[in-house]
Write a protein that holds these residues in place. Structure first.
Motif, PDB file in Angstrom:
ATOM      1  N   VAL A   5       0.796  -1.246   0.043  1.00  0.00           N
ATOM      2  CA  VAL A   5      -0.067  -0.020  -0.006  1.00  0.00           C
ATOM      3  C   VAL A   5       1.012   1.188  -0.036  1.00  0.00           C
ATOM      4  O   VAL A   5       0.567   2.323  -0.774  1.00  0.00           O
ATOM      5  CB  VAL A   5      -1.099   0.115   1.178  1.00  0.00           C
ATOM      6  CG1 VAL A   5      -1.745   1.348   1.139  1.00  0.00           C
ATOM      7  CG2 VAL A   5      -1.915  -0.916   0.993  1.00  0.00           C
ATOM      8  N   GLN A   6       1.899   1.371   0.957  1.00  0.00           N
ATOM      9  CA  GLN A   6       2.701   2.542   0.993  1.00  0.00           C
ATOM     10  C   GLN A   6       3.662   2.675  -0.488  1.00  0.00           C
ATOM     11  O   GLN A   6       3.577   3.761  -1.003  1.00  0.00           O
ATOM     12  CB  GLN A   6       3.811   2.020   2.000  1.00  0.00           C
ATOM     13  CG  GLN A   6       3.350   2.184   3.441  1.00  0.00           C
ATOM     14  CD  GLN A   6       4.368   2.027   4.370  1.00  0.00           C
ATOM     15  OE1 GLN A   6       5.640   1.615   3.986  1.00  0.00           O
ATOM     16  NE2 GLN A   6       4.138   2.090   5.762  1.00  0.00           N
ATOM     17  N   VAL A   7       4.090   1.680  -1.249  1.00  0.00           N
ATOM     18  CA  VAL A   7       4.595   1.696  -2.125  1.00  0.00           C
ATOM     19  C   VAL A   7       3.742   1.979  -3.582  1.00  0.00           C
ATOM     20  O   VAL A   7       4.210   3.103  -4.391  1.00  0.00           O
ATOM     21  CB  VAL A   7       5.455   0.449  -2.570  1.00  0.00           C
ATOM     22  CG1 VAL A   7       5.920   0.397  -3.989  1.00  0.00           C
ATOM     23  CG2 VAL A   7       6.521  -0.013  -1.593  1.00  0.00           C
ATOM     24  N   ARG A   8       2.428   1.477  -3.512  1.00  0.00           N
ATOM     25  CA  ARG A   8       1.664   1.848  -4.639  1.00  0.00           C
ATOM     26  C   ARG A   8       1.240   3.454  -4.406  1.00  0.00           C
ATOM     27  O   ARG A   8       1.163   3.946  -5.485  1.00  0.00           O
ATOM     28  CB  ARG A   8       0.272   0.882  -4.437  1.00  0.00           C
ATOM     29  CG  ARG A   8       0.523  -0.092  -4.935  1.00  0.00           C
ATOM     30  CD  ARG A   8      -0.918  -0.748  -5.230  1.00  0.00           C
ATOM     31  NE  ARG A   8      -0.619  -2.282  -5.547  1.00  0.00           N
ATOM     32  CZ  ARG A   8      -0.818  -3.220  -4.863  1.00  0.00           C
ATOM     33  NH1 ARG A   8      -1.246  -2.894  -3.510  1.00  0.00           N
ATOM     34  NH2 ARG A   8      -0.608  -4.586  -5.014  1.00  0.00           N
ATOM     35  N   GLY A  15       3.878   9.644 -10.100  1.00  0.00           N
ATOM     36  CA  GLY A  15       3.378   9.173 -11.553  1.00  0.00           C
ATOM     37  C   GLY A  15       4.226   8.111 -12.003  1.00  0.00           C
ATOM     38  O   GLY A  15       4.620   7.902 -13.352  1.00  0.00           O
ATOM     39  N   ILE A  16       4.623   7.114 -11.327  1.00  0.00           N
ATOM     40  CA  ILE A  16       5.216   5.885 -11.837  1.00  0.00           C
ATOM     41  C   ILE A  16       4.018   4.848 -11.844  1.00  0.00           C
ATOM     42  O   ILE A  16       3.404   4.458 -10.976  1.00  0.00           O
ATOM     43  CB  ILE A  16       6.502   5.668 -10.769  1.00  0.00           C
ATOM     44  CG1 ILE A  16       7.476   6.610 -10.734  1.00  0.00           C
ATOM     45  CG2 ILE A  16       6.717   4.142 -11.166  1.00  0.00           C
ATOM     46  CD1 ILE A  16       8.391   6.187  -9.615  1.00  0.00           C
ATOM     47  N   ALA A  17       4.144   4.241 -13.204  1.00  0.00           N
ATOM     48  CA  ALA A  17       3.228   3.283 -13.529  1.00  0.00           C
ATOM     49  C   ALA A  17       3.768   1.787 -12.683  1.00  0.00           C
ATOM     50  O   ALA A  17       4.719   1.429 -12.981  1.00  0.00           O
ATOM     51  CB  ALA A  17       2.976   2.982 -14.858  1.00  0.00           C
ATOM     52  N   ASP A  18       2.966   1.465 -11.889  1.00  0.00           N
ATOM     53  CA  ASP A  18       3.476   0.130 -10.878  1.00  0.00           C
ATOM     54  C   ASP A  18       2.728  -1.057 -11.367  1.00  0.00           C
ATOM     55  O   ASP A  18       3.191  -1.932 -10.947  1.00  0.00           O
ATOM     56  CB  ASP A  18       3.317   0.451  -9.426  1.00  0.00           C
ATOM     57  CG  ASP A  18       1.849   0.425  -9.056  1.00  0.00           C
ATOM     58  OD1 ASP A  18       0.985   0.774  -9.835  1.00  0.00           O
ATOM     59  OD2 ASP A  18       1.804   0.308  -7.929  1.00  0.00           O
ATOM     60  N   MET A  25      10.644  -4.015  -7.067  1.00  0.00           N
ATOM     61  CA  MET A  25      10.915  -3.049  -8.136  1.00  0.00           C
ATOM     62  C   MET A  25      10.160  -1.839  -8.136  1.00  0.00           C
ATOM     63  O   MET A  25      10.910  -0.742  -8.493  1.00  0.00           O
ATOM     64  CB  MET A  25      10.481  -3.904  -9.498  1.00  0.00           C
ATOM     65  CG  MET A  25      11.482  -5.227  -9.848  1.00  0.00           C
ATOM     66  SD  MET A  25      10.665  -6.238 -11.113  1.00  0.00           S
ATOM     67  CE  MET A  25      10.687  -5.200 -12.332  1.00  0.00           C
ATOM     68  N   ALA A  26       8.770  -1.487  -7.908  1.00  0.00           N
ATOM     69  CA  ALA A  26       8.353  -0.455  -7.572  1.00  0.00           C
ATOM     70  C   ALA A  26       8.953   0.521  -6.608  1.00  0.00           C
ATOM     71  O   ALA A  26       9.087   1.707  -6.818  1.00  0.00           O
ATOM     72  CB  ALA A  26       6.835  -0.568  -7.377  1.00  0.00           C
TER      73      ALA A  26
END
Length: 126
Positions: A5-8, A15-18, A25-26
């Motif tokens: 949740v934190q990383v998303r 603006g990084i498509a995860d 990796m994200a």
């Protein structure tokens, strides 16, 4: 909140498509975008990233009272939902229901759902 949740949320903020990225990796992509030289456990890295971005995580009060159900459930049928396995039977369709929940093949051979399978199928149907 969980690491994912934190990383998303960090990816969305930057603006990084995860999609298609694993959580590590994200996280690496977010750290790179922020210029953070990451080291240590992933959760610790995510905490640093979240603090750097000033992200907050409010308690979600919109949680449903009942658990969410998946959109799709797949079962391996033979000996997962019923017994015996179909290859062990000589008869086949048309099947006739028995009064106690089992079914009979056209030759009168009986198939029975496992009790746990019956329970899961009922829960999914409701």
């Amino acid at each position: 909140p969980t690491l994912a949740v934190q990383v998303r949320k960090a990816c969305a903020e930057l603006g990084i498509a995860d999609s298609g990225l694993t959580v590590p990796m994200a996280l690496m992509a977010c750290n790179k975008a922020m210029g953070i030289e990451a080291s240590g456990p992933l959760l610790q890295q995510a905490d640093v990233l979240v603090r750097q971005l000033g992200l907050t995580f409010e308690a979600d009060v919109s949680q449903p009272d009942s658990p969410l159900l998946p959109q799709l459930v797949v079962f391996d049928l033979d000996f997962t939902l019923w017994r015996p396995e179909l290859y062990q039977l000589r008869g086949g369709p048309p099947f006739k229901p028995c009064g106690d929940g089992g079914v009979l093949t056209r030759l009168g051979e009986r198939l029975d759902l496992f009790p746990a399978a019956r329970k899961v199928l009922r829960e999914l149907a409701e």
